[in-house]
Write a protein that holds these residues in place. Structure first.
Motif, PDB file in Angstrom:
ATOM      1  N   CYS A 134      32.784  56.912  20.551  1.00  0.00           N
ATOM      2  CA  CYS A 134      31.889  56.043  19.781  1.00  0.00           C
ATOM      3  C   CYS A 134      30.607  56.753  19.341  1.00  0.00           C
ATOM      4  N   LEU A 327      26.222  49.432  21.774  1.00  0.00           N
ATOM      5  CA  LEU A 327      27.340  49.626  20.860  1.00  0.00           C
ATOM      6  C   LEU A 327      27.899  48.271  20.425  1.00  0.00           C
ATOM      7  N   PRO A 331      33.968  48.705  17.612  1.00  0.00           N
ATOM      8  CA  PRO A 331      34.248  50.130  17.852  1.00  0.00           C
ATOM      9  C   PRO A 331      34.538  50.464  19.309  1.00  0.00           C
ATOM     10  N   VAL A 332      33.921  49.716  20.232  1.00  0.00           N
ATOM     11  CA  VAL A 332      34.215  49.934  21.659  1.00  0.00           C
ATOM     12  C   VAL A 332      35.687  49.642  21.923  1.00  0.00           C
ATOM     13  N   CYS A 335      37.904  52.370  20.490  1.00  0.00           N
ATOM     14  CA  CYS A 335      37.877  53.584  21.312  1.00  0.00           C
ATOM     15  C   CYS A 335      38.704  53.413  22.582  1.00  0.00           C
TER      16      CYS A 335
END
Length: 501
Positions: A134, A327, A331-332, A335
Motif C-alpha cells: 500500500c 490507509l 486498498p488495504v 493488498c
C-alpha cells in the motif's frame, strides 16, 4: 561504522559510579553484550542472564579491545586504560545505550508491535506485506528473521536484544523504511529489550498458556504482554482481539491511544470507546477464505490465502492496523487479497498427484493445536481422516504437554506422538508427559520425527489430511544442545514422492 562520543551514551543512564580511564570525548566504535563480537574501541555491557552472567566475560571483552565496560558490579581486576561504568540495571542501560548509539532512529520510525501467544508471526508478516504493497515502505522483525528491504537477516530470538534491535532500525531507515512491524515477545518486554521505544501502535492477538516456565502464572504472563500497551504513544493506536477474555486487561492502561476492537462473533470485550471491526466468513477452503468485513458502518468483501477462523482474526487485526495508519479500506483489502501465506503457518504441501494434502503449522501450545485441528476438521471432505503428528519442546513449560496430548486425542482421527526440539531433556520423558493426556486413545509413538512423518504420510488415503505441528518454519531440530538440519516440509515432500513412486 557508527561512532559516538562516550558522554553522549552515558548522559541518559542512572550511573552509580565511574572509575578507570574515562574520557568523556572518547569515541565508541561499537556496543555489544557479547564479548566474542568485540572490536577495538567497543563498549561492552555486562548483562546478568538466566543461564550465564555477562560479568564473567568482562576480562575477555577487555582483552578483545573493549575500552568501556558498563556493569552492575565492578570486576576484580581494574585496567587503568579502561572506563568502568557501574549502573543500577544493565539491561535497561543496554536499551538506552543502543537507542542513543544509533542516534535515536527509532523515534523517527512508525513502529507497530504485535504481541500475544499465537498468531504474532502471521499477523506481523501480513501487516508488513500489506503496508509495503500500500505504499508505506516497512521493515519486519520477528520469529527467525528480519526483512530489511530486499535483505533477509537471520535472528536467534523473536525479539532480539536491544543492540541488535536498534541496529536493525538503523538499517531499515537507511533503506528508506518509514515503518517497522515487529513481534514483541513477553520475554523481551520483561527483560527490557524494547525499553525506550515509543510504539506508534500495538496489536494484541490472544493469550493462552505458554512460557509458564518463565512467567509462572497466567496473570504474570498477561502483565508482561500489557507492557507493550503501556509503551504506545498517546497519539497512537491499539488493536485487540475482542473475542479473547484477556482483551479488557490489555487495554485498561492504554491512555488516549485510539482503540480498535476486532471480533468474529465470540466477543468478550465491549469496545465502548473505540471502533468495532467485525468479520463474517462467507466461504472457507483449504487454501482460501472469503469474508465480509464490517467497519465504520460499511461492509467490504475480502478474500485471502489462509484457512481457519483464527486466521480471519489475524486478517481483521491487520485490516484494523491499516485503517489506524490512515490507509483507505479498499486498498488495504486489495493488498491483503494478494498477500502470500506465511511459511510454516498452515502451509499446505500437496503430493505430485494432488490426492494427498499435508499441512505444516507452528502450533506448539494447547490452544493453537486445538484451533488448527478444528479448522482442518471443518475443511476435510466427508469420510476423510485427520492424522496429527506432533511433539513438545524440552526445557519449557511441562504442564502444557498432557494438555496438547489431550487436544490431539480429542480432535484427531489418528495421533502420532514424536520428538520436537527436546533440547537438554530426554525425548522419551517428554513423550511420556504427552501420553498422560492421550491414555484413553490409541496412538503411534516414534522417537524419530522423520519416521513419525513417514508413518503419517503412509497412513493417508485419498481425501485425508496430515497435520505436522509444532515446528512450522524451523529448519532444525535441537537435541542435547546441538542444532541439526531438519525440515518438516522437506521430510513430508520426500515421503510423498517415495509413496507415489
Amino acid at each position: 561504522m557508527e561512532r559516538i562520543k562516550l558522554y553522549m551514551l552515558l548522559e541518559r543512564l542512572e550511573v552509580l559510579t565511574v572509575t578507570g580511564g574515562c574520557e568523556s570525548e572518547m569515541e565508541i566504535q561499537q556496543i555489544t553484550s557479547d564479548s566474542r563480537e568485540i572490536v577495538k574501541g567497543a563498549l561492552f555491557i555486562a548483562v546478568k542472564g538466566f543461564e550465564t552472567d555477562g560479568h564473567r566475560f568482562i576480562e575477555d571483552a577487555v582483552g578483545n579491545g573493549a575500552v568501556v565496560v558498563v556493569c552492575q558490579e565492578l570486576p576484580g581486576t581494574i585496567h587503568e586504560a579502561v572506563c568502568y561504568v557501574v549502573v543500577r540495571d544493565s539491561r535497561r542501560s543496554m536499551a538506552q545505550i543502543a537507542k542513543r548509539f544509533y542516534h535515536d532512529i527509532a523515534d523517527r520510525l512508525n513502529i507497530i508491535g504485535v504481541t500475544g501467544t499465537n498468531g504474532k508471526t502471521t499477523t506481523a508478516r501480513l501487516m508488513a506485506a500489506m503496508m509495503n504493497d500500500c505504499g508505506i515502505r516497512t521493515g519486519y522483525i520477528g520469529t527467525g528473521l528480519a526483512l530489511v528491504g530486499e535483505e533477509t537477516v537471520l535472528l536467534g530470538k523473536t525479539t532480539p536484544e536491544a543492540e541488535v534491535l536498534h541496529r536493525l532500525f538503523s538499517m531499515m531507515a537507511e533503506r528508506g523504511c518509514k515503518a517497522v512491524v515487529m513481534e514483541v515477545s513477553s520475554h523481551a518486554l520483561v527483560l527490557q529489550r524494547t525499553h525506550g521505544i515509543r510504539f506508534t501502535g500495538a496489536v494484541f492477538t490472544n493469550l493462552t498458556q505458554d512460557h509458564l516456565d518463565f512467567h509462572h502464572t497466567m496473570e504474570r504472563y498477561a502483565e508482561a504482554k500489557q507492557l507493550l500497551m503501556d509503551a504506545v504513544d498517546p497519539e497512537g493506536f491499539v488493536v485487540v482481539n475482542a473475542d479473547d477474555p484477556w482483551a479488557a486487561f490489555m487495554v485498561k492502561k492504554r491512555g488516549n491511544a485510539d482503540l480498535y476492537c476486532c471480533t468474529v462473533g465470540h466477543k468478550q470485550f465491549a469496545c465502548r470507546e473505540g471502533m468495532d471491526i467485525r468479520a463474517r466468513i462467507i466461504k472457507a477452503e483449504m487454501q482460501r477464505t472469503e469474508v465480509e468485513i464490517e467497519a465504520g458502518g460499511r461492509k467490504y468483501e475480502c478474500g485471502f490465502r489462509l484457512p481457519g477462523l483464527y486466521n480471519v482474526m489475524n486478517l481483521l487485526e491487520v485490516f484494523a492496523a491499516g485503517i489506524a495508519m490512515g490507509l483507505q479500506p479498499e486498498p488495504v483489502i486489495d493488498c491483503l487479497a494478494t498477500a502470500s501465506p506465511v511459511e510454516g503457518r498452515m502451509e499446505v504441501i500437496s503430493g505430485a498427484t494432488g490426492e494427498f494434502s499435508a499441512v505444516v503449522d507452528y502450533a506448539h501450545t494447547p490452544d493453537a493445536l486445538v484451533k488448527v485441528i478444528e479448522t482442518l476438521n471443518e475443511l476435510k471432505p466427508p469420510g476423510g481422516t485427520l492424522i496429527v503428528v506432533f511433539g513438545c519442546g524440552g526445557n519449557r513449560d511441562r504442564d502444557k504437554r498432557p494438555k496438547m496430548g489431550s487436544a490431539a486425542a480429542k480432535g484427531a482421527d489418528r495421533v502420532i506422538i514424536t520428538s520436537d526440539n527436546p533440547r537438554d531433556e530426554d525425548p522419551d520423558d517428554i513423550m511420556d508427559d504427552i501420553v498422560e493426556g492421550v491414555s484413553s486413545a490409541s496412538f503411534h509413538r516414534f522417537g524419530s520425527r522423520a519416521e513419525a512423518i513417514r508413518c503419517g504420510v503412509n497412513l493417508m488415503k485419498k481425501g485425508d489430511i496430515l497435520l505436522v505441528a509444532g515446528k512450522g518454519h524451523e529448519n532444525y531440530q535441537e537435541v542435547a544442545g546441538v542444532r541439526r538440519h531438519f525440515s518438516d516440509r522437506e521430510t513430508i515432500t520426500t515421503a510423498l514422492v517415495a509413496r507415489n513412486a
